[in-house]
Design an enzyme around this catalytic site. Sequence first.
Site, PDB file in Angstrom:
ATOM      1  N   GLU A   1      -0.239 -10.694  14.163  1.00  0.00           N
ATOM      2  CA  GLU A   1      -0.213 -10.671  12.706  1.00  0.00           C
ATOM      3  C   GLU A   1       0.631  -9.502  12.208  1.00  0.00           C
ATOM      4  O   GLU A   1       1.350  -9.617  11.216  1.00  0.00           O
ATOM      5  CB  GLU A   1      -1.638 -10.561  12.161  1.00  0.00           C
ATOM      6  CG  GLU A   1      -1.715 -10.573  10.648  1.00  0.00           C
ATOM      7  CD  GLU A   1      -3.118 -10.402  10.118  1.00  0.00           C
ATOM      8  OE1 GLU A   1      -3.287 -10.383   8.878  1.00  0.00           O
ATOM      9  OE2 GLU A   1      -4.057 -10.263  10.932  1.00  0.00           O
TER      10      GLU A   1
ATOM     11  N   GLU B   1      -2.916 -14.640   2.366  1.00  0.00           N
ATOM     12  CA  GLU B   1      -3.062 -15.115   3.737  1.00  0.00           C
ATOM     13  C   GLU B   1      -2.118 -16.309   3.855  1.00  0.00           C
ATOM     14  O   GLU B   1      -2.371 -17.385   3.314  1.00  0.00           O
ATOM     15  CB  GLU B   1      -4.505 -15.539   4.014  1.00  0.00           C
ATOM     16  CG  GLU B   1      -5.532 -14.436   3.863  1.00  0.00           C
ATOM     17  CD  GLU B   1      -5.583 -13.498   5.054  1.00  0.00           C
ATOM     18  OE1 GLU B   1      -4.818 -13.731   6.022  1.00  0.00           O
ATOM     19  OE2 GLU B   1      -6.383 -12.547   5.025  1.00  0.00           O
TER      20      GLU B   1
END
Length: 298
Positions: A125, A262
């Site tokens: 990430e 997100e």
Amino acid sequence: MHHDDSPPAARPPRRSKPVRVLALTLAVSASTALAGWLAWGAVSGPAGDAAPGARPAPGPTAPGSSGVTASPGAAPLAGRTVVIDPGHNPGNFAHPREISRLVDIGTNRKECDTTGTSTDSGYTEAAFTLDVSHRLRTLLREQGATVVLTQDADRPYGPCIDERARVGNTAGADAVVSVHADGSAVGNRGFHVILPALVKGGAADTTRITGPSRSLGEDIARAFARATGSAPANYVGGGTGLDVRGDLGGLNLSTVPKVFIECGNMRDPKDVALLTDAAWRQKAAQGIAVGVRTYLRG
């Protein structure tokens, strides 16, 4: 995946987020979203391939506003400051003790930061958020904005969540966007934008920013869906692509309009195919940039 959340019992695998749904519509306004996209969002080309509530009017009355309005003929975002917060530092993995220390987020204490999630193949990430953030920075600078990153892999770890909030506050940012990717269960797909809940306690007081942040989040959600073709998350937000949370230090401690996005789920193979594609990451950056521009231009 947020750098300051704890694993909830109600959601599947690692560090997934508790849900607080705000029933808001994502119906696209043809006169605003389409015009903004055709005018600018679709013209920016791909960057280099890297590793895989009312809206405030521009000007001094808007929370976080620089008080400078672009003159006719100037770049659209001239005089505006945008802070980009790339979720997680690639060096966090090597500093478990430092990132696990607790910091004050006003309402309670939480971890300084976390490592974030990754795909099954090891694409982290942290790498994703930096890549999208670099692309987003380029697009916003082309529009004349002053852009500040909370971190650029230029420090061993962190910054902690309280410091990330201070960066935006100190900069007097007109908008702050924290870039993330989720780590939920296989089959959970899509993007969602997290908005600050009304929180007041200790150093946390989101009273002045909940309305502007909601407008910022709605604009980003519309533009992101249009630019990427991705649907709102099917596992949080009730299909709106929006979620409201009061447990994130990065939002609780902000005094300027701020949202988290997100961009997809790094644990779902179909979302992973998008997140690891450089062309799609460019579209993601374009979507966020168009949303920020729409918000700042009122």
